[in-house]
Design an enzyme around this catalytic site. Structure first.
Site, PDB file in Angstrom:
ATOM      1  N   GLY A 278      15.460 -49.800 -61.818  1.00 47.08           N
ATOM      2  CA  GLY A 278      14.933 -49.756 -60.459  1.00 47.08           C
ATOM      3  C   GLY A 278      13.934 -48.626 -60.282  1.00 47.08           C
ATOM      4  O   GLY A 278      13.198 -48.265 -61.206  1.00 47.08           O
ATOM      5  N   SER A 279      13.939 -48.023 -59.119  1.00 47.64           N
ATOM      6  CA  SER A 279      12.869 -47.085 -58.746  1.00 47.64           C
ATOM      7  C   SER A 279      12.867 -45.788 -59.540  1.00 47.64           C
ATOM      8  O   SER A 279      11.872 -45.052 -59.509  1.00 47.64           O
ATOM      9  CB  SER A 279      12.960 -46.775 -57.251  1.00 47.64           C
ATOM     10  OG  SER A 279      12.704 -47.934 -56.489  1.00 47.64           O
ATOM     11  N   THR A 280      13.949 -45.459 -60.253  1.00 48.66           N
ATOM     12  CA  THR A 280      13.894 -44.272 -61.112  1.00 48.66           C
ATOM     13  C   THR A 280      12.845 -44.449 -62.199  1.00 48.66           C
ATOM     14  O   THR A 280      12.378 -43.473 -62.788  1.00 48.66           O
ATOM     15  CB  THR A 280      15.263 -43.983 -61.751  1.00 48.66           C
ATOM     16  OG1 THR A 280      15.688 -45.137 -62.506  1.00 48.66           O
ATOM     17  CG2 THR A 280      16.306 -43.670 -60.694  1.00 48.66           C
ATOM     18  N   ASN A 281      12.475 -45.710 -62.455  1.00 40.09           N
ATOM     19  CA  ASN A 281      11.467 -46.006 -63.472  1.00 40.09           C
ATOM     20  C   ASN A 281      10.044 -45.724 -62.975  1.00 40.09           C
ATOM     21  O   ASN A 281       9.100 -45.695 -63.775  1.00 40.09           O
ATOM     22  CB  ASN A 281      11.587 -47.475 -63.883  1.00 40.09           C
ATOM     23  CG  ASN A 281      10.895 -47.783 -65.192  1.00 40.09           C
ATOM     24  OD1 ASN A 281      11.179 -47.149 -66.200  1.00 40.09           O
ATOM     25  ND2 ASN A 281       9.981 -48.740 -65.174  1.00 40.09           N
TER      26      ASN A 281
END
Length: 564
Positions: A278-281
């Site tokens: 998800g957005s940690t990427n």
């Protein structure tokens, strides 16, 4: 008489002359007994030398049913049931097994208890009881780092975790003793005796800090319970050299009672379970855009709440009018649409290559048991919509350790250090040998790492999605992640993966903490589920490592929004 004596003489000639070697060898086989001398298994300790797994001496209690008189069985069963804490009927059954010369009554009795049993048996004139020395594995912390440490089987061999990975080193080498015994099993005096001494196993010292490990386990267990989640993991790393201070999972494994736990909970989920980040990427997409020169943190962007990618329309987490954000604001507010717009400026191949450089699609290299490398499809095979979703962490899979390693790289000025869990080992004399230094790889420039760190610090600010991760007195940088979760049971996306990962102090990074919660039921955004876990663990770790605040403020920080 002559005929009979001739038969005897012929038989003697056969026995003493023709077949003497055969019978001598058979006699020696019955007389010469070999006994294995078990090597003592080495200990596993934390960074300060506290034992997390150790070997202690115990006694096996056994009985020869053929020597137990039927009239004594009931009294003997009553006595043994009381001493061993076992059902009387179970012991009585073993005492009466017909034709048996050996029945094990208990395998790991304290030496003092075994001594008391033999003394009592002598006074009561019980026959057939015996004890023998053996070693048993003990885990003083119970479930402390349970899935990381792993356990050993009844034969003393490591079956999972570090116990399996370092089994040969920990086990040592068994010895052997050869003696000659009589018919009743007693040693024959003045006969040969050969002893090959065992080589004790070596100790393995970890980088784990047991106090931080305990705090991480408590925090993730509480959050999994509070949100009704399936599982969760927490990792604490040193930002400078990749040492792992804690690797916790929920549910955790009680090593002193592992047989009662389902095998699916024996694994170290922080390195075995793969999920879409998800957005940690988005930090990787940001790093690729900055490294290529396509964007700067202060680049102004007009960001709608949706964007078409091939045959799909992809949206932000909530509807909104067109927003005027800086690129730093795109990361801080975790805009999917803004991230896709940034990815389109750098192209699929460049984004793919950046993910590879950060370690995606390959095992992190920690050497931990059953470590996985996730999945990064080749950029040539990305579908139309996948070209967009990969930019914000859907369509690629990683482990918790891989994700933590990405943020360690950013915190360390763009240099990735292979995660380390073993600090060193001891040799046969007990001298400590430090493990070889971990490999270091330059992934992005120091300037890019500094710019991304500033963007991540804005994400923990008042307008960022990770504001619940803020820690009073410290500058914190981090990122939330909320990804749809693929579930093989429902054969599709069911539930969410909630993540928060970051580092502190933001301007002089020392610690990286990741918290991931799988399939929470009462909330699902990373900022509300995982960020509070990060805050608890990071606060404890900073105090435990005596890391003071830097007493600085962000200088000339890039605004999240722009008026243009």
């Amino acid at each position: 008489m002559t005929f009979v004596l001739s038969i005897f003489a012929g038989r003697l000639i056969q026995l003493q002359g023709l077949d003497s070697k055969v019978y001598a060898a058979e006699a020696a086989k019955q007389r010469v007994q070999g006994e294995k001398l078990t090597a003592r298994r080495g200990s596993i300790t934390d960074a300060a030398g506290h034992e997390l797994a150790l070997t202690r001496e115990a006694r096996e209690v056994y009985v020869d049913p053929s020597e137990v008189k039927p009239a004594m069985r009931d009294q003997m069963a009553t006595f043994l049931a009381t001493e061993l804490g076992q059902p009387k009927q179970d012991i009585a059954t073993k005492l009466a097994v017909p034709g048996s010369r050996y029945q094990k009554l208990a395998s790991a009795v304290e030496p003092s208890v075994a001594g008391r049993i033999m003394q009592g048996a002598s006074k009561l004139k019980f026959k057939g009881l015996g004890t023998r020395s053996r070693y048993v594995r003990d885990y003083p912390g119970g479930d402390l780092a349970g899935t990381l440490l792993g356990f050993v089987g009844d034969d003393g061999n490591g079956l999972s975790g570090l116990e399996s990975t370092y089994d040969t080193l920990l086990a040592g080498r068994d010895g052997e003793q050869i003696i000659e015994t009589g018919r009743a099993g007693q040693r024959i005096p003045m006969t040969r005796s050969t002893v090959k001494a065992p080589v004790e196993g070596r100790d393995v010292r970890l980088t784990i800090d047991r106090d931080i490990q305990w705090a991480a386990q408590q925090a993730i267990a509480e959050e999994v319970k509070a949100t009704g989640a399936r599982t969760g993991s927490v990792i604490v790393m040193d930002a400078r050299d990749g040492r792992v201070y804690a690797m916790a999972n929920a549910p955790e494994l009680d090593l002193n009672d592992w047989r009662r736990t389902s095998p699916e909970n024996w694994v170290n989920r922080a390195v075995t379970d793969v999920f879409e980040p998800g957005s940690t990427n988005k930090v990787i997409t940001a790093a690729a855009a900055l490294e290529s020169g396509a964007l700067r943190p202060d680049t102004a962007m007009r960001v709608p709440d949706n964007i078409r990618c091939a045959d799909q329309v992809l949206r932000d987490s909530h509807p909104h009018p067109v927003e005027r954000l800086t690129f730093s604001g795109v990361v801080a507010t975790s805009s999917n649409v803004g991230t896709i717009m940034a990815a389109q400026k750098i192209g699929d191949q460049r984004l793919y290559e950046m993910m590879r450089r950060f370690g995606f699609g390959a095992k992190p290299g920690s050497g931990l048991y059953r470590e996985e490398g996730g999945l990064l499809p080749d950029w040539r095979n990305w579908s139309g919509s996948q070209r967009c979703t990969i930019a914000y962490g859907q369509g690629v899979s990683v482990t918790a350790l891989q994700t933590a390693s990405v943020y360690q790289t950013i915190a360390n000025g763009g240099v990735r250090v292979t995660p380390t869990i073993v600090a060193g080992t001891t040799d046969e004399r007990g001298a400590f040998t430090q493990a070889a230094p971990a490999a270091r790889t330059r992934v992005i420039s120091e300037r890019t790492a500094r710019d991304v760190a500033g963007m991540l610090e804005a994400a923990v600010g008042a307008e960022g999605t990770g504001n619940l991760a803020a820690i009073d007195g410290y500058r914190v940088a981090g990122k939330t992640g909320t990804a749809m979760r693929y579930d093989a049971e429902c054969r599709g996306y069911c539930g969410y993966t909630s993540t928060f990962v970051g580092f502190a102090p933001a301007d002089a990074p020392r610690l990286v903490v990741l918290a991931v919660v799988q399939d929470p039921q009462k909330a699902h955004y990373g900022g509300e589920v995982a960020a509070p876990v990060f805050r608890k663990v990071m606060t404890f770790a900073l105090k435990s490592q005596k890391i003071p605040p830097t007493a600085t403020r962000p200088s000339a920080s890039v605004p999240i929004r722009t008026g243009r």
